[in-house]
Design a protein around this motif. Structure first.
Motif, mmCIF file in Angstrom:
data_model
loop_
_atom_site.group_PDB
_atom_site.id
_atom_site.type_symbol
_atom_site.label_atom_id
_atom_site.label_comp_id
_atom_site.label_asym_id
_atom_site.label_seq_id
_atom_site.Cartn_x
_atom_site.Cartn_y
_atom_site.Cartn_z
ATOM 1 N N TYR A 28 14.650 64.533 -20.982
ATOM 2 C CA TYR A 28 15.012 65.386 -22.110
ATOM 3 C C TYR A 28 16.297 66.160 -21.821
ATOM 4 O O TYR A 28 17.191 66.265 -22.679
ATOM 5 C CB TYR A 28 13.879 66.361 -22.422
ATOM 6 C CG TYR A 28 14.339 67.606 -23.142
ATOM 7 C CD1 TYR A 28 15.068 67.521 -24.324
ATOM 8 C CD2 TYR A 28 14.060 68.868 -22.636
ATOM 9 C CE1 TYR A 28 15.513 68.663 -24.982
ATOM 10 C CE2 TYR A 28 14.501 70.008 -23.281
ATOM 11 C CZ TYR A 28 15.225 69.906 -24.450
ATOM 12 O OH TYR A 28 15.676 71.027 -25.087
ATOM 13 N N SER B 193 16.281 60.785 -25.203
ATOM 14 C CA SER B 193 15.335 61.516 -26.061
ATOM 15 C C SER B 193 14.098 60.669 -26.347
ATOM 16 O O SER B 193 12.961 61.139 -26.229
ATOM 17 C CB SER B 193 16.015 61.902 -27.375
ATOM 18 O OG SER B 193 15.072 62.415 -28.296
ATOM 19 N N SER C 9 11.957 60.342 -23.168
ATOM 20 C CA SER C 9 11.214 61.563 -22.830
ATOM 21 C C SER C 9 10.000 61.729 -23.739
ATOM 22 O O SER C 9 8.924 62.132 -23.290
ATOM 23 C CB SER C 9 12.125 62.793 -22.937
ATOM 24 O OG SER C 9 12.559 63.013 -24.270
ATOM 25 N N ARG C 10 10.156 61.387 -25.016
ATOM 26 C CA ARG C 10 9.028 61.500 -25.948
ATOM 27 C C ARG C 10 7.978 60.432 -25.693
ATOM 28 O O ARG C 10 6.780 60.665 -25.887
ATOM 29 C CB ARG C 10 9.525 61.429 -27.395
ATOM 30 C CG ARG C 10 10.293 62.680 -27.814
ATOM 31 C CD ARG C 10 10.736 62.653 -29.264
ATOM 32 N NE ARG C 10 11.731 61.615 -29.518
ATOM 33 C CZ ARG C 10 11.519 60.513 -30.191
ATOM 34 N NH1 ARG C 10 10.314 60.273 -30.698
ATOM 35 N NH2 ARG C 10 12.478 59.630 -30.384
ATOM 36 N N MET D 195 13.450 67.836 -27.672
ATOM 37 C CA MET D 195 13.722 66.401 -27.587
ATOM 38 C C MET D 195 14.173 65.867 -28.945
ATOM 39 O O MET D 195 15.111 65.063 -29.037
ATOM 40 C CB MET D 195 12.458 65.663 -27.122
ATOM 41 C CG MET D 195 11.944 66.098 -25.755
ATOM 42 S SD MET D 195 10.325 65.354 -25.379
ATOM 43 C CE MET D 195 9.962 66.093 -23.777
#
Length: 654
Positions: free
Chosen positions: A525, A544, A547-548, A560
């Protein structure tokens, strides 16, 4: 029982097994699954299933309790008492939360082994389920007994049988032996204590387990008796005994951390497989090794080494029993199943002392590339286990008196406040991180958390930006000095360098964080955050998304999403930017800067009414907020700054 009378079940063992399985099933079960479970491919398995279901209808008080919808079967037991469901429900809610009366009622429900004698010949899947349930309920029984012993008056008559049963169920749990020795000593039965100590030591030696914690507990009990304080309950062992083949002797700070054992996953045979039942090896062992390695790299908690858990598995030690022997707080178990063009991995995370299932999930994928599929599933498992343990530890720390917290608990109390994202809560977080560091000056993650609070003060303008930036940099440096291999330390330093305007150094530190631990979601992130402003916007979108994927319910999820929105602006994709910004602003803990991102992105997309609504909401909190504040918060490259100023002018923030 119906109206106080025993209902006679038919003699068919498979019918009884079907009844029990449906009673405990959390949802409707497919007929094909039931056939696979109980019938060894006879001529007409579905016909036998229909016969069993018709017999069950005649037994139940209402035939409609058997619900058949499409190709599934479910059993409606609403309004009925099922002992196993009652116990399982109590474990799910948390045995440690139950009062004495409830514990005594639950203990009375255990009158033998689960479905004693109901093994089915040539039904390996059912027998595997049966073994797992027996282990589960034995562990529940042991946890109930432990809490009963700790809640009953020390001299209560019923304490003794509870102690003896606890030792019988968990013969390698040092806490049980220490409690039994204390109970015998209170009654003056010192000879019985010595006899039990000798036999227990032989038992531990037969399994190559370290008996010294129990022996030390006995010395404490005897010394208390000598000091005429026998009637005060002696302190039990702080935890179960450590297995000599398993645990080194960690230092004090490490022993305060939560601990986890990932037991070897079981590889189950699919329908039509030549193998009869679960086995070890192959893909399952590889996935287990990968998960252990990745969790260890996170350095969030103490993870038992691969060799230790595999050694216990070779002895057919049940996971919950292994957790007690290994002196850990959590145990993760799982199965791997390949069947009909798909791979199914099921995993559970259990809190050892309360036998509560903290998290459970099933991952199903098409094995186009089996190793890529298992790598993706492994990522999800590692991130979920880390997040769930952190959440449990945060919530537990929140319920304790602040002056009773140890370093680990103070750190997690700090996290709880940190994730509220207000100025007051951020100050509370700073206080608890400071408390953790006073208790343990070598706690790298506490330094990283403290750096985060100073970063927030600078970023949100809750304090002098230069001073708070310097403190964020200083505490991140202390985190690195303590543990240069901790990804959180490099994450904190990367963010601190961004505050100082050192983007290249920031990206180097953040790349180091994810190199050390590819599953460190906050590292990905932070890379997205930095790239979204003046780096590579496409890289920002990729980081992004990753990270999600790693942490889909992360407390920083709004960030994010917001980073991705800003990256789309830089790519000239204003409609996409608006949609991602709206998702970010919809998060319950989204702060004012996220609302500002939404206002600017919506304005650039031409959605002016929605943008003005966000700017109005923003100015309720910050009445004089304008484009200069927004631009000053971030470090945009000139082209991005020009676009955001254009959006601000459209909605009166210019």
């Amino acid at each position: 029982m119906r109206d106080g009378a025993v209902v006679q079940l038919p003699a068919s063992r498979k019918l009884r097994a079907l009844f029990a399985y449906l009673a405990l099933a959390p949802h409707a079960v497919g007929r094909s699954r039931l056939c696979e479970l109980l019938w060894d491919v006879p001529n007409d398995p579905r016909g036998e299933l229909r016969w069993c279901l018709s017999k069950l209808r005649s037994i139940l008080d209402d035939p409609a309790r058997i619900e058949t919808s499409g190709d599934t079967v479910a059993l409606d037991l609403s309004g009925s008492l099922v002992d196993a469901i009652d116990i399982a429900s109590a474990a799910a809610d948390g045995i440690e939360t139950l009062d004495l009366e409830r514990l005594q009622v639950l203990s009375g429900l255990f009158v033998g082994d689960f479905l004693d004698g109901l093994e089915i010949d040539r039904s390996p899947h059912f027998n595997s389920w049966l073994i797992a349930q027996r282990r589960r309920f034995r562990s529940c029984h042991a946890a109930i007994l432990e809490h009963l012993v700790n809640n009953l008056p020390a001299d209560a008559d019923e304490t003794s049988p509870h102690l003896e049963k606890w030792v019988e169920l968990n013969p390698f749990d040092g806490r049980a032996h220490a409690a039994l020795l204390a109970g015998l000593a209170r009654r003056g039965q010192i000879g019985a204590c010595e006899e039990h100590l000798a036999s227990a030591e032989q038992l531990f030696a037969s399994e190559d387990l370290d008996f010294s914690p129990v022996r030390e507990a006995w010395r404490t009990i005897r010394s208390e008796r000598t000091a005429a304080t026998l009637w005060a309950r002696p302190a039990l062992l702080p935890a179960a005994p450590q297995a000599s083949i398993v645990l080194p002797h960690p230092d004090t700070a490490a022993s305060q951390k939560a601990s986890l054992a990932v037991m070897p996953f079981i590889e189950e045979a699919g329908i039509g497989s030549a193998r009869g039942g679960p086995s070890r090896g192959g893909l399952a062992d590889g996935l287990t090794h990968d998960i252990i390695t990745r969790l260890a790299k996170l350095r969030d908690f103490f993870v038992i080494a691969r060799g230790s858990v595999f050694a216990l598995a070779e002895k057919n030690i049940a996971p919950e029993d292994a957790g007690r022997r290994l002196n850990v707080d959590y145990v993760a178990t799982g199965t791997v199943r390949s069947q009909a063009g798909r791979v199914v991995v099921s995993v559970e995370l259990v809190e050892v002392r309360t036998v509560r299932i903290v998290w459970a999930e099933t991952f199903e994928r098409k094995p186009d590339d089996i190793f890529a599929v298992l790598d993706d599933i492994g990522n999800s498992i590692v991130s979920s286990i880390s997040a769930e343990i952190e959440m449990v530890e945060r919530n537990r720390a929140l319920l304790k008196a602040p002056n009773s917290l140890n370093a680990w608990e103070a750190y997690h109390r700090g996290l709880w406040h940190m994730y509220r994202f207000t100025r007051t809560e951020n100050e509370q977080a700073r206080h608890f991180f400071g408390m953790a560091l006073k208790l343990d000056p070598t706690f790298a993650r506490a330094y990283a958390g403290l750096s985060f609070t100073h970063w927030q003060n600078a970023f949100q303008r809750w304090g002098d930006r230069d001073r708070e930036s310097a403190l964020a940099f200083e505490t991140a440096g202390q985190s690195l000095l303590v543990d240069d291999h901790n990804p959180a330390a490099h994450w904190a330093m990367g963010r601190a360098l961004w505050l100082r305007g050192e983007q290249d150094g920031s990206l180097i530190e953040l790349e180091r964080a994810v190199d050390l631990s590819p599953n460190f979601a906050l590292g990905h992130y932070a890379l997205s955050f930095v790239h979204s402003q003046s780096g590579d916007p496409k890289a920002a979108i990729g980081s992004s998304d990753h990270s999600r994927h790693l942490s889909p319910f992360d407390p920083l999820l709004f960030g994010m999403l917001g980073a991705r929105a800003m990256a789309h602006v830089r790519l000239g994709q204003f409609d996409e930017a608006a949609e991602w910004a709206l998702k970010a602003a919809a998060r319950p803990n989204a702060h004012a800067i996220i609302l500002a991102i939404a206002a600017h992105c919506l304005a650039l997309a031409g959605r002016l009414d929605e943008a003005r609504n966000f700017s109005a909401a923003l100015r309720k909190t910050l009445p004089n907020y304008c484009a200069d504040d927004f631009i000053g918060t971030f470090r945009f490259e000139p082209g991005a700054e020009a676009m955001f100023r254009q959006g601000a002018r459209r909605i009166g923030l210019g």
